[in-house]
Write a protein that holds these residues in place. Sequence first.
Motif, PDB file in Angstrom:
ATOM      1  N   GLU A   1      -1.742   5.203  -4.409  1.00  0.00           N
ATOM      2  CA  GLU A   1      -2.715   6.269  -4.203  1.00  0.00           C
ATOM      3  C   GLU A   1      -2.049   7.637  -4.164  1.00  0.00           C
ATOM      4  O   GLU A   1      -1.136   7.881  -3.370  1.00  0.00           O
ATOM      5  CB  GLU A   1      -3.480   6.035  -2.890  1.00  0.00           C
ATOM      6  CG  GLU A   1      -4.195   4.689  -2.828  1.00  0.00           C
ATOM      7  CD  GLU A   1      -4.819   4.417  -1.481  1.00  0.00           C
ATOM      8  OE1 GLU A   1      -4.504   5.164  -0.531  1.00  0.00           O
ATOM      9  OE2 GLU A   1      -5.606   3.478  -1.372  1.00  0.00           O
ATOM     10  N   SER A   2      -2.508   8.535  -5.042  1.00  0.00           N
ATOM     11  CA  SER A   2      -2.200   9.965  -4.990  1.00  0.00           C
ATOM     12  C   SER A   2      -0.698  10.252  -4.930  1.00  0.00           C
ATOM     13  O   SER A   2      -0.230  10.981  -4.061  1.00  0.00           O
ATOM     14  CB  SER A   2      -2.908  10.600  -3.777  1.00  0.00           C
ATOM     15  OG  SER A   2      -4.295  10.405  -3.846  1.00  0.00           O
ATOM     16  N   ILE A   3       0.043   9.667  -5.836  1.00  0.00           N
ATOM     17  CA  ILE A   3       1.472   9.940  -5.939  1.00  0.00           C
ATOM     18  C   ILE A   3       1.708  10.795  -7.183  1.00  0.00           C
ATOM     19  O   ILE A   3       1.460  10.355  -8.306  1.00  0.00           O
ATOM     20  CB  ILE A   3       2.299   8.637  -6.013  1.00  0.00           C
ATOM     21  CG1 ILE A   3       2.032   7.776  -4.775  1.00  0.00           C
ATOM     22  CG2 ILE A   3       3.771   8.944  -6.152  1.00  0.00           C
ATOM     23  CD1 ILE A   3       2.443   8.415  -3.469  1.00  0.00           C
TER      24      ILE A   3
ATOM     25  N   LYS B   1      -1.805  -1.309  -3.857  1.00  0.00           N
ATOM     26  CA  LYS B   1      -2.541  -0.048  -3.828  1.00  0.00           C
ATOM     27  C   LYS B   1      -1.561   1.103  -4.034  1.00  0.00           C
ATOM     28  O   LYS B   1      -0.604   1.247  -3.270  1.00  0.00           O
ATOM     29  CB  LYS B   1      -3.263   0.123  -2.491  1.00  0.00           C
ATOM     30  CG  LYS B   1      -4.311  -0.933  -2.205  1.00  0.00           C
ATOM     31  CD  LYS B   1      -5.002  -0.670  -0.878  1.00  0.00           C
ATOM     32  CE  LYS B   1      -6.054  -1.729  -0.574  1.00  0.00           C
ATOM     33  NZ  LYS B   1      -6.751  -1.460   0.711  1.00  0.00           N
TER      34      LYS B   1
ATOM     35  N   THR C   1       0.864  -1.178   0.000  1.00  0.00           N
ATOM     36  CA  THR C   1       0.000   0.000   0.000  1.00  0.00           C
ATOM     37  C   THR C   1       0.895   1.220   0.000  1.00  0.00           C
ATOM     38  O   THR C   1       1.560   1.512   0.997  1.00  0.00           O
ATOM     39  CB  THR C   1      -0.929   0.017   1.228  1.00  0.00           C
ATOM     40  OG1 THR C   1      -1.740  -1.159   1.218  1.00  0.00           O
ATOM     41  CG2 THR C   1      -1.822   1.239   1.206  1.00  0.00           C
TER      42      THR C   1
ATOM     43  N   ASN D   1       1.311   5.172  -0.460  1.00  0.00           N
ATOM     44  CA  ASN D   1       0.740   6.511  -0.518  1.00  0.00           C
ATOM     45  C   ASN D   1       1.531   7.429   0.401  1.00  0.00           C
ATOM     46  O   ASN D   1       2.425   6.987   1.129  1.00  0.00           O
ATOM     47  CB  ASN D   1      -0.755   6.491  -0.140  1.00  0.00           C
ATOM     48  CG  ASN D   1      -1.005   5.856   1.215  1.00  0.00           C
ATOM     49  OD1 ASN D   1      -0.265   6.091   2.162  1.00  0.00           O
ATOM     50  ND2 ASN D   1      -2.038   5.050   1.313  1.00  0.00           N
ATOM     51  N   ARG D   2       1.198   8.714   0.370  1.00  0.00           N
ATOM     52  CA  ARG D   2       1.949   9.690   1.166  1.00  0.00           C
ATOM     53  C   ARG D   2       1.830   9.406   2.654  1.00  0.00           C
ATOM     54  O   ARG D   2       2.808   9.565   3.401  1.00  0.00           O
ATOM     55  CB  ARG D   2       1.463  11.108   0.861  1.00  0.00           C
ATOM     56  CG  ARG D   2       2.009  12.162   1.815  1.00  0.00           C
ATOM     57  CD  ARG D   2       1.662  13.561   1.409  1.00  0.00           C
ATOM     58  NE  ARG D   2       2.542  14.041   0.378  1.00  0.00           N
ATOM     59  CZ  ARG D   2       3.764  14.533   0.615  1.00  0.00           C
ATOM     60  NH1 ARG D   2       4.239  14.560   1.844  1.00  0.00           N
ATOM     61  NH2 ARG D   2       4.506  14.970  -0.367  1.00  0.00           N
TER      62      ARG D   2
END
Length: 388
Positions: free
Chosen positions: A139-141, A137, A100, A102-103
């Motif tokens: 997400e938002s990179i 997953k 997973t 993400n930031r």
Amino acid sequence: MGLLALQRLMSLQRDRQRHQRQNRHLNGPIAAVSRRKGLPCQQDGHGDSKSAKRMRCSIPALPEEIWHHIHSLLPLRDAARAACLSRAFLHSWRCHPILTLNRCILGSNASVPEENLSCIIDNILRNHTGIGIKIFKLESIFDACNYLDNWLQIAVTPGIEELTLKLCHGEMQYNVPCKLFSDGVQSSIRYLQLSLCAFHPKAELGPLRNLTSLQLHSVRISGDELECFLSKSPALEQLHVSACHEIMALKIPCVLLQLHCLKVSDCRKLQVIESKARNLSSFILMGAVVKVSLGETLQMKNLCMSHPNLICSARAELPSTMPNLEILSIGSFDQRVNTPMLPTKFLFLKHLSISLKFTSPSYDYFSLVSFLDASPSLKTWLLDLVPL
């Protein structure tokens, strides 16, 4: 907490190994002296042997597969730290089944530059074997498009079960390649979520026999392409489509016998929804005024819709077309026709929610009373009245 417990277990195991090495170094000379002097502790076999036996029972030497499983249960950040602390986990880190990215997980410090996150992810995936990934997953990179082809080639391999790809608004042009769904991936993937990207499945795409959940948000895909993809997903149970503005007609093929939940929201160009999935039990439509044809609706238990003059038509039609409704949420405005007092009733309706924007409340109140009167099994109801 998971990493702390794992560190304690590893520390105990290191202490045990160190104790065993010390015993091996001392065992030879001490045993020789004991035999010469006839020490009782060596003759009766008690003493240290009991404590060693207790230690063996409390800290067993676990097989490598079990350590890999323990490592796979850790959150991603803790799993990476464990791999840094011990060589025993370095191999399992390179085969970690849940990624997973993400930031929130990779850079809790808000000042971490986005390009650094891309480099971190690139290093993680380049050091991963690509074997054993079950959940991936991303997400938002920001700036992920420069790496995505390589990342997906590494991560999306036969055996993967869940794929979530949420890009940033500036990267909606990325086209998820159909070749990503190879034969092995087609047979294993169960959950697919795509956001802020393009997806144009081809007719030659093979069947995804185990796909049970599909979520599309702000995806550039046509109605025909989506229908083609759905026809190859016979096990689909849930379909969520939101803000997919290129879809003008959403058609659900009859092969989706397992589909029970359909949610559609904020698709600006959508004009028609036509479903032939006869076991649909939950339908949610928000933010669009479209022509809806749901085919057989005897299984329908949860309905949520909003469009003008809905209260009158819902009261007149739903008791006969959807007799097993249990949850009904409707929103309406510009209600211009009194809802008739009809003999038909919602025999199983338990939860009712009505949101109404009205200009003249006199006949709207009659409409609401008609609904309440027709629902003998009602447990909870909510009326939200907003004058225009």
